[in-house]
Design an enzyme around this catalytic site. Structure first.
Site, PDB file in Angstrom:
ATOM      1  N   LYS A 115       0.831  -1.206   0.000  1.00 11.09           N
ATOM      2  CA  LYS A 115       0.000   0.000   0.000  1.00 11.09           C
ATOM      3  C   LYS A 115       0.866   1.257   0.000  1.00 11.09           C
ATOM      4  CE  LYS A 115      -3.802  -0.045   2.356  1.00 11.09           C
ATOM      5  NZ  LYS A 115      -4.809  -0.033   3.455  1.00 11.09           N
ATOM      6  N   GLU A 170      10.485  -5.803   3.237  1.00  6.63           N
ATOM      7  CA  GLU A 170      10.648  -7.106   2.610  1.00  6.63           C
ATOM      8  C   GLU A 170      10.177  -7.084   1.158  1.00  6.63           C
ATOM      9  OE1 GLU A 170       9.126  -8.046   6.898  1.00  6.63           O
ATOM     10  OE2 GLU A 170       8.895  -6.449   5.404  1.00  6.63           O
ATOM     11  N   GLY A 189      -5.203  -5.259   5.576  1.00  2.00           N
ATOM     12  CA  GLY A 189      -4.427  -6.186   4.761  1.00  2.00           C
ATOM     13  C   GLY A 189      -4.954  -7.600   4.775  1.00  2.00           C
ATOM     14  N   ARG A 190      -5.304  -8.109   5.959  1.00  2.00           N
ATOM     15  CA  ARG A 190      -5.741  -9.507   6.052  1.00  2.00           C
ATOM     16  C   ARG A 190      -7.169  -9.698   5.564  1.00  2.00           C
ATOM     17  NH1 ARG A 190      -4.706  -6.850  10.590  1.00  2.00           N
ATOM     18  NH2 ARG A 190      -6.213  -6.677  12.283  1.00  2.00           N
ATOM     19  N   GLU A 236      -3.549 -12.031  14.162  1.00  7.40           N
ATOM     20  CA  GLU A 236      -3.237 -10.611  14.031  1.00  7.40           C
ATOM     21  C   GLU A 236      -4.419  -9.758  14.471  1.00  7.40           C
ATOM     22  OE1 GLU A 236      -0.373  -9.198  10.908  1.00  7.40           O
ATOM     23  OE2 GLU A 236      -2.162  -8.162  10.176  1.00  7.40           O
ATOM     24  N   HIS A 257      -0.487 -37.792  11.096  1.00 10.20           N
ATOM     25  CA  HIS A 257       0.817 -38.418  11.331  1.00 10.20           C
ATOM     26  C   HIS A 257       1.817 -37.418  11.892  1.00 10.20           C
ATOM     27  CE1 HIS A 257      -0.293 -42.211   9.330  1.00 10.20           C
ATOM     28  NE2 HIS A 257      -1.092 -41.428   8.623  1.00 10.20           N
ATOM     29  N   LYS A 305       9.387  -4.174  13.127  1.00 13.31           N
ATOM     30  CA  LYS A 305       9.841  -3.420  11.956  1.00 13.31           C
ATOM     31  C   LYS A 305      10.721  -2.251  12.375  1.00 13.31           C
ATOM     32  CE  LYS A 305       5.811  -4.299   8.983  1.00 13.31           C
ATOM     33  NZ  LYS A 305       4.705  -3.642   8.244  1.00 13.31           N
TER      34      LYS A 305
END
Length: 539
Positions: free
Chosen positions: A202, A208, A262-263, A348, A379, A507
């Site tokens: 945004k 990153e 964002g999510r 979050e 398993h 951050k």
């Protein structure tokens, strides 16, 4: 609004009653329990029968929802009010899939913003698919690389993996981790002449994402020439000066508003990679499935409202029974990243320790969420869930009809899922374990030795969500179900589910540590400084 404290106490009192967490006896007492605790909406079936919910418990939880004014919070969200109080923003992801309604985010015409954004996305997708938008060498694009992190990666990557089939328009790839090993693993699979790159940030400053974007842009420039690289780039951002400086033409920048967290953003321009890979029609159907769940959430009575019921069950497990984790097990390989998406969506959103007013919370909030596709999970960690000392509720996600021509495999898959749910709920008593071993002919001494190890406590809760098939509409409804559950839990717990200040601290600290790694500057924290020194020595 009903007084909150008595409503909490009424729920808590039921939790203190003998056998409050029992499940097996409820199943044994009522052969029709699955019918009474099965709820349907948007084509999904949600079965809560293998939990310790009773009518009395559910009534008390819904009374608590009224006391907490969960419906009022939902309606305020739908009106575009600033329910994200710390950032003074709306949370209007509903508008992204219901753009024909008169949505407003404060003074902004949110519906018109959604229509304009979708039209721009659709035009670009059709241009790429029809071949009017091509790479620098005139080749059609066959692959799309979406560079983002968090909500700009987890949701779109999960959906594209779930929906993509051979013969769909493009292959989608996702690059999130700043660890360049991720790029080096992806790079050999791509032809730069036919690769379209989306940079999703945004602000266009996410460390990153921008580090990875520079790597991929450099790869394009080396293969095609620096002047050609911009023909292979597009951005999902609101920072037009920064995207222009990066070399991306303004008509290739697709924005989204700050009232889309964002999510919750895969329905926006952030989902451009989904539309490119799976087709515009599939993206529209995804929105349609979510919209159907939205309509249900906004209008269904409390007693049959799936997101509210799912949230109420979480309150029962977390706040009353003290269960602090939940496993998500999709019995469909295509949903292999579904748990990862829910980890961000839920942890979050709900990993908060203060209320909306800033006071410390007086109760537990979001549980730890983890998961893996079945049957793999059987398993690995399901041993702990069956016989460990801590109870861990499970969400099973099943798909009735597969898309492959191997019915035997699918029946085995479903049989395993149903068996796990039954085993968790019913367990196996020591007497049952002994009887089974005796029937198998084991000597009495061996029966005595093994009986404790073959006993399963049972009464371990699970929810089963059944999709008729895994298609864009059913997946959209499933994702929206969990989004709305999160909103309900924010109201139940009086926390803000739409901010994420905890993400920011790391951050900020990373920006201060980077110079120490680069040039030996002194890190403020002694433990960090010592580790930096050791890393520099080893390099």
């Amino acid at each position: 609004m009903t007084e909150v404290a008595p409503a909490w106490e009424a729920v808590a009192a039921l939790g203190r009653a003998p056998g409050a967490g029992a499940i097996r006896q409820l199943l044994d007492a009522d052969p029709h329990r699955a019918r009474r605790f099965g709820f349907r909406a948007a084509g999904l079936l949600m079965d809560l029968s293998r939990t310790s919910l009773t009518e009395a418990v559910l009534d008390a939880l819904l009374a608590l929802a009224r006391a907490r004014d969960v419906a009022g919070f939902r309606d305020a969200m739908a009106r575009g009010e600033a329910v994200n109080g710390t950032e003074r923003r709306a949370a209007l992801h509903l508008a992204l899939r219901m753009g024909d309604r008169p949505w407003r985010a404060g003074a902004e015409d949110a519906a018109e913003a959604v229509r304009q954004s979708f039209a721009a996305m659709a035009g670009f997708v059709m241009g790429v698919h029809r071949g009017s938008i091509r790479g620098a060498t005139g080749e059609r694009f066959t692959d799309v690389v979406s560079i983002g992190i968090g909500g700009s990666d987890l949701g779109p990557a999960m959906v594209a993996r779930a929906l993509w089939r051979p013969g769909m328009p493009m292959r989608a790839h996702y690059l999130a981790n700043v660890d360049a090993h991720a790029w080096e693993a992806l790079r050999p699979t791509l032809d730069p002449r036919r690769t379209l790159v989306l940079v999703a940030s945004k602000t266009f400053t996410t460390q990153e994402t921008m580090t990875n974007a520079q790597l991929v842009k450099g790869w394009l420039g080396q293969a095609l020439g620096a002047a050609a690289a911009p023909l292979h780039l597009a951005a999902l951002s609101t920072n037009l000066p920064a995207t222009a400086a990066f070399g991306i033409a303004p008509e290739r920048v697709f924005g989204f508003r700050d009232w889309v967290g964002g999510r919750f953003s895969l329905w926006s321009a952030v989902g451009l990679s989904i539309a490119l890979a799976c087709g515009l029609d599939a993206f529209i159907e995804l929105l349609g499935g979510a919209r159907e769940m939205d309509e249900h959430f906004l209008t269904a009575p409390d007693a049959t409202n799936l997101p509210l019921l799912l949230a109420a069950l979480e309150v029962w497990h977390v706040n009353v029974l003290g269960l602090s984790a939940r496993a998500v097990l999709p019995y469909d390989e295509r949903l292999s990243r579904f748990a990862a998406h829910l980890q961000q969506l839920e942890m979050e959103s709900l990993g908060k320790r203060v209320t909306m007013s800033g006071a410390p919370v007086a109760h537990a909030t979001g549980p730890v969420v983890f998961g893996e596709p079945g049957t793999n999970a059987q398993h690995s960690f399901l041993q702990l869930i069956h016989q460990g000392t801590a109870k861990v509720p499970v969400d099973f996600v099943l798909v009735a009809r597969p898309d492959h021509p191997h019915p035997t495999s699918h029946r085995i898959l479903l049989a395993n899922a149903l068996a796990q749910a039954e085993a968790l709920a019913r367990g196996r008593t020591e007497a049952e374990a002994r009887a089974e071993m005796a029937r198998a002919g084991l000597p009495p001494a061996e029966v005595d030795r093994l009986a404790p190890h073959r006993t399963f406590p049972g009464d371990r809760p699970s929810t089963t969500i059944l999709l008729p098939a895994l298609n864009p509409a059913s997946l959209g409804a499933l994702i929206a179900l969990y989004e709305h559950k999160v909103a309900c839990l924010g109201a139940f717990w009086s926390i803000n589910p739409f901010d994420q200040w905890g993400v920011e601290l790391g951050k900020q600290l990373a920006s201060g540590i980077l110079p120490a790694l680069e040039n030996g500057a002194t890190a403020a924290d002694p433990a960090t400084a010592a580790m930096v020194a050791e890393i520099r020595r080893l390099q």
